[in-house]
Design an enzyme around this catalytic site. Structure first.
Site, PDB file in Angstrom:
ATOM      1  N   GLY A 175       0.777  -1.240   0.000  1.00  0.00           N
ATOM      2  CA  GLY A 175       0.000   0.000   0.000  1.00  0.00           C
ATOM      3  C   GLY A 175       0.803   1.281   0.000  1.00  0.00           C
ATOM      4  CB  SER A 176       4.282   2.268  -0.848  1.00  0.00           C
ATOM      5  OG  SER A 176       4.471   2.020  -2.213  1.00  0.00           O
ATOM      6  CG  LEU A 194      -1.189  -8.478  -7.051  1.00  0.00           C
ATOM      7  CD1 LEU A 194      -0.404  -9.411  -6.146  1.00  0.00           C
ATOM      8  CD2 LEU A 194      -0.315  -8.000  -8.216  1.00  0.00           C
ATOM      9  CE  LYS A 195      -7.188 -12.643  -6.683  1.00  0.00           C
ATOM     10  NZ  LYS A 195      -6.952 -14.026  -7.058  1.00  0.00           N
ATOM     11  CB  ILE A 227     -11.036  -4.464 -12.986  1.00  0.00           C
ATOM     12  CG1 ILE A 227     -10.104  -3.915 -11.906  1.00  0.00           C
ATOM     13  CG2 ILE A 227     -12.363  -3.738 -12.948  1.00  0.00           C
ATOM     14  CD1 ILE A 227     -10.652  -4.002 -10.500  1.00  0.00           C
ATOM     15  CG  ASN A 274      -3.166  -0.652 -13.004  1.00  0.00           C
ATOM     16  OD1 ASN A 274      -3.055  -0.879 -11.800  1.00  0.00           O
ATOM     17  ND2 ASN A 274      -2.461  -1.315 -13.913  1.00  0.00           N
ATOM     18  CG  HIS A 280       2.609  -1.493 -15.733  1.00  0.00           C
ATOM     19  ND1 HIS A 280       2.342  -2.774 -15.325  1.00  0.00           N
ATOM     20  CD2 HIS A 280       3.683  -1.570 -16.564  1.00  0.00           C
ATOM     21  CE1 HIS A 280       3.205  -3.602 -15.895  1.00  0.00           C
ATOM     22  NE2 HIS A 280       4.029  -2.899 -16.646  1.00  0.00           N
ATOM     23  CG  ASP A 293      -0.534  -3.733 -17.526  1.00  0.00           C
ATOM     24  OD1 ASP A 293      -1.083  -3.209 -16.544  1.00  0.00           O
ATOM     25  OD2 ASP A 293       0.256  -4.687 -17.427  1.00  0.00           O
ATOM     26  CD  GLU A 348       5.226   2.179  -8.853  1.00  0.00           C
ATOM     27  OE1 GLU A 348       4.157   1.954  -8.274  1.00  0.00           O
ATOM     28  OE2 GLU A 348       6.071   1.294  -9.074  1.00  0.00           O
TER      29      GLU A 348
HETATM   30  C1  GRF Z   1       3.579  -0.911  -7.552  1.00  0.00           C
HETATM   31  O1  GRF Z   1       4.865  -1.142  -7.990  1.00  0.00           O
HETATM   32  C2  GRF Z   1       2.628  -0.692  -8.698  1.00  0.00           C
HETATM   33  O2  GRF Z   1       3.235  -0.124  -9.817  1.00  0.00           O
HETATM   34  C3  GRF Z   1       2.169  -2.076  -9.021  1.00  0.00           C
HETATM   35  O3  GRF Z   1       2.084  -2.733  -7.781  1.00  0.00           O
HETATM   36  C4  GRF Z   1       2.974  -2.120  -6.850  1.00  0.00           C
HETATM   37  C5  GRF Z   1       2.167  -1.759  -5.644  1.00  0.00           C
HETATM   38  O4  GRF Z   1       2.958  -1.236  -4.618  1.00  0.00           O
HETATM   39  N1  GRF Z   1       0.939  -2.076  -9.784  1.00  0.00           N
HETATM   40  P1  GRF Z   1       2.298  -0.627  -3.320  1.00  0.00           P
HETATM   41  O5  GRF Z   1       1.397  -1.719  -2.725  1.00  0.00           O
HETATM   42  O6  GRF Z   1       1.499   0.559  -3.712  1.00  0.00           O
HETATM   43  O7  GRF Z   1       3.423  -0.301  -2.426  1.00  0.00           O
END
Ligand code: GRF
Length: 211
Positions: A14-15, A92-93, A95, A109, A111, A152, A181
């Site tokens: 969840g960063s 990771l699922k 949608i 999203n 990526h 993606d 990100e």
């Molecule tokens: C990130 O690297 C994002 O690009 C990918 O999953 C990771 C999630 O990281 N889709 P976090 O859980 O937000 O730290």
């Protein structure tokens, strides 16, 4: 202008959600996170949300008798919270098309590479950065994009580059990408919060700010 009501879907640490909440709490982002949904009961992201008094739900397909029942519960939870935009932050699922239909053009999203390279099914986490290094790329980066029915593949909203450095490992590259990100997601969300985005086919028009 009212705060944009955002629901976040996440599976892990969840960063990105943390960066979004940080920007909101600092007054730099005109959004309100109204809901956090995770398919993973033990994810850090659920604890993070609950610490900040954000309604947080563990919801996954396995809890329901059918895919339809799962989707209709998800939709109801989203609608009850007044969700205007969905952010996928390490979810990771895939949608479902029912959710995409209900929120077309309103699901983002993130990526960890420069799409359309190094995206698609199976391209997540370490696999992405390893593929970038194996290819010998000199730059990598991050793409925040709209979500459509394919992995993606929706139009980009924000992209940022980072250099690939000699001696990089997938982990060191991932860490460099991650700092971008956090910036890119906040920037992309602010465009939506300020209602400055128009989608024209594959092109996303971002209007200048009215002063
Ligand atoms: C990130 O690297 C994002 O690009 C990918 O999953 C990771 C999630 O990281 N889709 P976090 O859980 O937000 O730290």
């Amino acid at each position: 202008m009212s705060l944009l009501k955002v629901a976040a879907f996440a599976s892990g640490r969840g960063s990105n959600l943390q960066a979004i909440l940080h920007a909101i709490n600092n007054g730099d982002l005109a959004c309100e996170v109204v809901l956090v949904i995770s398919n993973n009961r033990d994810s850090a992201v659920l604890s993070l949300a609950r610490e900040q008094q954000i309604p947080a739900f563990h919801l996954c397909r396995e809890q329901f008798a059918s895919g339809e029942a799962f989707e209709s519960r998800l939709l109801r939870v989203l609608q009850d919270a007044g969700t205007e935009l969905i952010v996928l932050a390490g979810y990771l699922k895939k949608i479902s098309s029912a959710i995409i239909r209900a929120y077309r053009g309103k699901i983002l999203n993130i990526h960890p590479a420069l799409l359309p390279s190094f995206g698609g099914k199976g391209m997540y986490g370490r696999h992405v950065h390893k593929a970038v290094l194996d290819y010998g790329c000199k730059v990598s980066g991050v793409t925040v994009h709209l979500v459509d029915e394919e992995y993606d593949s929706g139009p980009p909203v924000v992209q940022k580059c980072v250099p690939v450095e000699a001696g990089d490992t997938p982990e060191s590259l991932a860490a460099r990408v991650l700092t971008q990100e956090h910036r890119a997601y906040v920037e992309a969300l602010q465009f939506f919060a300020e209602r400055r985005v128009e989608v024209k086919g594959r092109k996303l028009l971002i209007y200048e700010k009215n002063n």
